[in-house]
Design a protein around this motif. Structure first.
Motif, short mmCIF file in Angstrom:
data_model
loop_
_atom_site.label_atom_id
_atom_site.label_comp_id
_atom_site.label_asym_id
_atom_site.label_seq_id
_atom_site.Cartn_x
_atom_site.Cartn_y
_atom_site.Cartn_z
N HIS A 14 0.83 -1.21 0.00
CA HIS A 14 0.00 0.00 0.00
C HIS A 14 0.87 1.26 0.00
CE1 HIS A 14 -3.12 2.85 1.17
NE2 HIS A 14 -3.97 1.95 0.74
N ALA A 15 0.57 2.17 -0.92
CA ALA A 15 1.42 3.36 -1.10
C ALA A 15 1.50 4.19 0.18
CB ALA A 15 0.88 4.20 -2.25
N GLU A 16 0.38 4.37 0.89
CA GLU A 16 0.39 5.20 2.10
C GLU A 16 1.27 4.59 3.19
OE1 GLU A 16 -0.83 8.11 2.95
OE2 GLU A 16 -1.66 8.48 0.96
N ILE A 17 1.28 3.27 3.27
CA ILE A 17 2.09 2.61 4.29
C ILE A 17 3.56 2.68 3.90
CG2 ILE A 17 2.63 0.35 5.32
CD1 ILE A 17 -0.40 -0.09 5.45
N GLN A 18 3.85 2.44 2.62
CA GLN A 18 5.24 2.52 2.18
C GLN A 18 5.81 3.93 2.37
OE1 GLN A 18 5.14 0.98 -1.83
NE2 GLN A 18 5.40 -1.13 -1.12
N ARG A 19 4.97 4.93 2.12
CA ARG A 19 5.46 6.31 2.21
C ARG A 19 5.48 6.82 3.65
NH1 ARG A 19 2.16 9.13 -1.65
NH2 ARG A 19 0.66 9.43 0.01
N GLY A 20 4.39 6.59 4.38
CA GLY A 20 4.25 7.21 5.69
C GLY A 20 4.70 6.35 6.86
N TYR A 21 4.72 5.03 6.67
CA TYR A 21 5.01 4.12 7.78
C TYR A 21 6.01 3.05 7.33
CZ TYR A 21 0.75 6.39 9.39
OH TYR A 21 -0.19 7.34 9.74
N PRO A 22 7.20 3.50 6.91
CA PRO A 22 8.14 2.56 6.28
C PRO A 22 8.57 1.41 7.19
CG PRO A 22 9.20 4.66 6.74
CD PRO A 22 7.74 4.87 6.96
N ALA A 23 8.65 1.65 8.49
CA ALA A 23 9.04 0.55 9.39
C ALA A 23 7.97 -0.54 9.40
CB ALA A 23 9.29 1.07 10.80
N LEU A 24 6.71 -0.12 9.30
CA LEU A 24 5.62 -1.09 9.22
C LEU A 24 5.67 -1.84 7.89
CD1 LEU A 24 3.00 -2.39 10.22
CD2 LEU A 24 1.77 -0.39 9.35
N ALA A 25 5.93 -1.10 6.80
CA ALA A 25 6.01 -1.74 5.49
C ALA A 25 7.11 -2.81 5.49
CB ALA A 25 6.28 -0.70 4.40
N GLU A 26 8.23 -2.48 6.13
CA GLU A 26 9.33 -3.45 6.17
C GLU A 26 8.97 -4.68 7.02
OE1 GLU A 26 13.31 -1.91 6.41
OE2 GLU A 26 13.95 -3.64 7.58
N ALA A 27 8.33 -4.42 8.16
CA ALA A 27 7.90 -5.54 9.01
C ALA A 27 6.95 -6.45 8.23
CB ALA A 27 7.22 -5.02 10.28
N LEU A 28 6.07 -5.85 7.43
CA LEU A 28 5.09 -6.63 6.67
C LEU A 28 5.79 -7.50 5.62
CD1 LEU A 28 2.43 -3.85 6.30
CD2 LEU A 28 1.94 -6.13 7.20
N ILE A 29 6.73 -6.91 4.88
CA ILE A 29 7.34 -7.65 3.78
C ILE A 29 8.29 -8.72 4.31
CG2 ILE A 29 9.35 -6.19 3.26
CD1 ILE A 29 6.84 -7.57 0.70
N GLU A 30 8.80 -8.52 5.53
CA GLU A 30 9.66 -9.53 6.14
C GLU A 30 8.86 -10.68 6.75
OE1 GLU A 30 13.12 -9.51 6.57
OE2 GLU A 30 13.29 -7.75 5.28
N SER A 31 7.56 -10.50 6.90
CA SER A 31 6.78 -11.48 7.64
C SER A 31 6.44 -12.70 6.77
CB SER A 31 5.48 -10.85 8.15
OG SER A 31 4.61 -10.58 7.09
N ALA A 32 6.44 -13.85 7.37
CA ALA A 32 5.93 -15.10 6.78
C ALA A 32 6.46 -15.31 5.35
CB ALA A 32 4.42 -15.11 6.83
N SER A 33 5.57 -15.69 4.43
CA SER A 33 5.95 -16.00 3.06
C SER A 33 4.94 -15.35 2.12
CB SER A 33 5.95 -17.52 2.84
OG SER A 33 4.62 -18.00 2.78
N PRO A 34 5.24 -15.26 0.82
CA PRO A 34 4.28 -14.63 -0.10
C PRO A 34 2.88 -15.28 0.00
CG PRO A 34 6.36 -15.01 -1.23
CD PRO A 34 6.48 -15.66 0.11
N GLN A 35 2.86 -16.62 0.07
CA GLN A 35 1.57 -17.30 0.12
C GLN A 35 0.80 -16.93 1.38
OE1 GLN A 35 4.49 -18.68 -0.80
NE2 GLN A 35 4.22 -20.45 -2.14
#
Lengths: 329, 239
Positions: free
Chosen positions: A82-103
C-alpha cells in the motif's frame, strides 16, 4: 480436524452474535493460516467457525488528516504494497514484507495477525500455554526454552508474543477497535496484550464473543522510524529478536521515542527504560548503545536462551541507529 | 483387504508411469485403493449438539442443526452449513467441478481426493512448505490452509493448468533444462510460485526470485537449479 458447522455472516453484528460466551465453542475464521493449523493439531476444536470474510467493509485502508485506518480483514500482501504505508510508515512496510511467506501474506489478514496464537512448541503440541507436569512443576523453565521469553517471564508464561508486525504498529502508536454484542471499544494496541497467569486466560484480552474490526495509526509525518529483525533465515522464519523504533525529533535531539521489542516476552515489550535513556539526547553510537543496554537491563534468561539477551540488545541498538539515519525508507 | 494391497513392483511402476494410473493384479489402481480404504476407515460422523445462535440466549448449546439450516443472528437469518457434507461448486483450471464436502475439507484435499488433481502435493499440511501452492484469483496460496468451502466462486489454477496438450509450459521446460527437480515433491508448488513471480514481474532480479520463492521449500536442495531456470526465463520472457 474435528468437524464443525460453518457460518458466513455479512455484518459485524451478525458475526459477534454467532460467537459464544466461552472460549472453545466458536472461532473466528479470517485468513485461516493459523487457525486451520491449530485445528488440525487439535489445539483448538471449535464446534462453529464464523467466517468473517463476507463482511466486506472490514477490508481496506483509508487515509486522512487523522492518520490511517486499516480494516481488520486487509491482507498482509495488500498492506505491504500500500502506497500510504510505504510512504508514511516505512518501518511497518518493512515488518510486513519480512513477515511469513508470499503465500501466507496473500491469505493472512491484519486482524488475524494480531490474534494469532503463540508459536511455543509446548503450546503447539498440546501442553497448554502455561505447561506444567503432573506435580505442578513448570515445564519450560528448565525445558527446551531457547526461543522463549527473556523479559516478563517471572510468572508461569514463558512463550513469546508471535507477531512480527505488532512491534512496529505499537511503536507508531496504533489503536485497536473491537466490537461485541455489548458494544464497541477502542484501546491502545499494547493494552490488548497481557501475560496470562492461568490456563483459562489467553495472551490477549479479546473476549470470546468479540471481533477485532480496525487498527488505526496516528499521522507519522515527522517521525523517524525503523524495524530491525535478527533471524536465522532471511525469509519465512520466526525472528529471534525484533525491534521497532519510532523517534520524534526536535532538531537533532530526540523529543520522544517509542521502542518496542518482539520475540522477547509473552507480550510485545514496550521498552520504556530505553525510550527514557534516549529522550533529550542526540542519537549517536554511544547513546544508542546505552539505550539498548537499558532495554535488556531487567532481562532474566531461562536455562538455554541467554544468547537472546544480546540479540535483543543489538536489535534495539541497530533499530535506533537505522531510525536516526533516515529510517527504513 | 490385504490381498488388495498393491505389490511393491506395482507401486514403483505406478510412480514411473508419468502420472498415469496403473492397476495391480486385483484390477484396483493405487489411487482407487486409497479411496476405498480411506472411506472404510472414516468414522461415521455424528451430528452433535451445536451452539445457540445468539450470545443473548441463555443456553450456549441448542438443538442440533442439519446441513443447510439457518440461524437467527442480530435479527437476520444467516445460513449455517455442516458439519455434514453439503454440495459445493468450484472453478478449477477453467472447468466446473462439483462435490459434496464437509466444511472441514481443505481445498488441497478436495483437489487431490475428489477431483484427481494431484499436482498440488500434501507435504506438511500446515502452511509451512509450499508443496500445495496454487493460484486463487491470481494470487499464490497454500491450498492446505484454505477451506474448500471458501474457495467456491473463485478462480482456482493448479499446476495442471500449465501444460498445453502435450507441450510443457516454458517454466516446466526450464526446470527440465536446468535439472531443477530431484525427488519432485516440491516441484509443482515451485512451478506455480515461479509463475506468480513471472506474472508479476517478467524480469525478476535474483533478489526478487529469492523473495518470491521464499514460501517454498526443497529438502533435496534444488534451489540452484530453480534459480538457473528462473534466470533463463527472465532472459527469454518478453516484457
Amino acid at each position: 480436524m474435528k468437524s464443525f458447522e460453518y457460518a458466513s455472516p455479512t455484518s459485524t453484528e451478525q458475526a459477534v452474535s454467532l460467537l459464544a460466551r466461552e472460549w472453545g465453542q466458536a472461532e473466528i475464521l479470517a485468513g485461516g493460516t493459523d487457525l486451520l493449523a491449530l485445528m488440525k493439531d487439535d489445539i483448538v476444536a471449535p464446534r462453529r467457525l464464523v467466517n468473517i470474510k463476507g463482511i466486506t467493509h472490514l477490508e481496506g485502508v483509508s487515509a486522512d488528516a487523522r492518520g490511517l485506518r486499516i480494516g481488520a480483514l486487509t491482507r498482509l500482501s495488500d498492506l505491504a504494497g500500500h502506497a500510504e504505508i510505504q510512504r508514511g510508515y516505512p518501518a511497518l512496510a518493512e515488518a510486513l514484507i519480512e513477515s511469513a511467506s508470499p503465500q501466507i501474506r496473500n491469505m493472512a489478514t491484519l486482524g488475524g495477525n494480531l490474534c494469532q496464537r503463540p508459536r511455543c512448541w509446548y503450546f503447539r503440541n498440546g501442553f497448554g500455554l502455561l505447561p506444567e507436569d503432573e506435580t505442578g512443576k513448570e515445564l519450560i523453565a528448565q525445558g527446551e526454552n531457547r526461543y522463549h521469553a527473556i523479559l516478563g517471564n517471572d510468572g508461569p508464561a514463558k512463550f513469546v508474543s508471535p507477531s512480527t508486525i505488532v512491534p512496529a504498529l505499537i511503536a507508531y502508536g496504533a489503536t485497536l477497535k473491537l466490537e461485541s454484542p455489548k458494544g464497541r471499544r477502542e484501546l491502545p494496541l499494547e493494552e490488548f496484550y497481557r501475560i496470562p497467569t492461568t490456563e483459562a486466560e489467553r495472551e490477549h484480552n479479546l473476549q470470546p464473543y468479540e471481533l477485532v474490526t480496525e487498527v488505526s495509526l496516528p499521522p507519522a509525518k515527522y517521525a523517524s522510524a525503523a524495524h530491525y529483525e535478527i533471524r536465522h533465515r532471511q525469509a519465512f522464519d520466526w525472528p529471534l529478536a525484533v525491534a521497532a523504533v519510532v523517534l520524534r525529533m526536535n532538531g537533532r535531539h530526540v523529543q520522544s521515542a517509542r521502542i518496542v521489542m518482539g520475540q522477547v516476552a509473552p507480550v510485545p515489550w514496550l521498552a520504556q527504560e530505553a525510550a527514557q535513556a534516549l529522550t533529550g539526547k542526540i542519537v549517536s553510537a554511544e547513546t544508542a548503545k546505552l539505550a539498548a543496554a537499558a532495554a535488556v537491563r531487567n532481562a532474566k534468561p531461562l536455562s538455554q536462551n541467554a544468547f537472546k539477551v544480546r540479540l535483543a540488545r543489538v536489535a534495539v541498538e541497530r533499530a535506533i541507529l537505522k531510525a536516526a539515519s533516515g529510517g527504513t525508507a | 483387504m490385504g490381498n488388495q494391497y498393491p505389490k511393491r513392483g506395482d507401486l514403483s511402476r505406478d510412480a514411473s508411469s508419468r502420472g498415469g494410473e496403473s492397476e495391480d493384479s486385483s484390477g484396483v489402481s493405487r489411487r482407487e485403493f486409497l479411496k476405498i480404504s480411506g472411506a472404510s476407515a472414516a468414522a461415521p460422523l455424528l451430528a452433535g449438539s451445536l451452539l445457540a445462535g445468539s450470545l443473548a440466549g441463555e443456553s450456549l448449546v441448542s438443538e442440533s442443526l442439519v446441513c443447510g439450516s439457518t440461524i437467527l443472528a442480530a435479527g437476520e437469518v444467516v445460513p449455517v452449513y455442516g458439519p455434514g457434507p453439503l454440495p459445493m461448486e468450484f472453478s478449477i483450471n477453467g472447468k466446473e467441478y462439483k462435490a459434496n464436502l464437509e466444511p472441514r475439507v481443505t481445498l488441497l484435499d478436495a483437489l487431490r481426493d475428489q477431483f484427481d488433481l494431484t499436482g498440488a502435493k500434501r507435504v506438511c499440511d500446515r502452511g509451512e512448505c509450499g508443496a500445495c501452492t496454487v493460484l486463487v484469483d491470481n494470487r499464490t496460496v497454500y491450498a492446505c490452509s484454505l477451506l474448500a468451502i471458501e474457495a467456491q466462486g473463485r478462480q482456482i489454477l493448479t499446476v495442471e493448468s500449465l501444460m498445453q496438450r502435450s507441450a510443457l509450459h516454458p517454466i516446466q521446460q526450464a526446470f527440465v533444462d536446468h535439472d531443477a527437480s530431484q525427488c519432485g515433491f516440491c516441484t509443482p508448488g515451485f512451478v506455480v510460485a515461479c509463475k506468480a513471480v513471472l506474472d508479476k514481474n517478467p524480469k525478476p532480479t535474483v533478489d526478487d526470485i529469492r523473495r518470491g520463492l521464499s514460501g517454498n521449500f526443497c529438502r533435496c536442495g534444488t534451489y540452484h537449479g530453480i534459480q538457473q531456470a528462473m534466470a533463463q526465463l527472465a532472459l527469454t520472457q518478453k516484457t
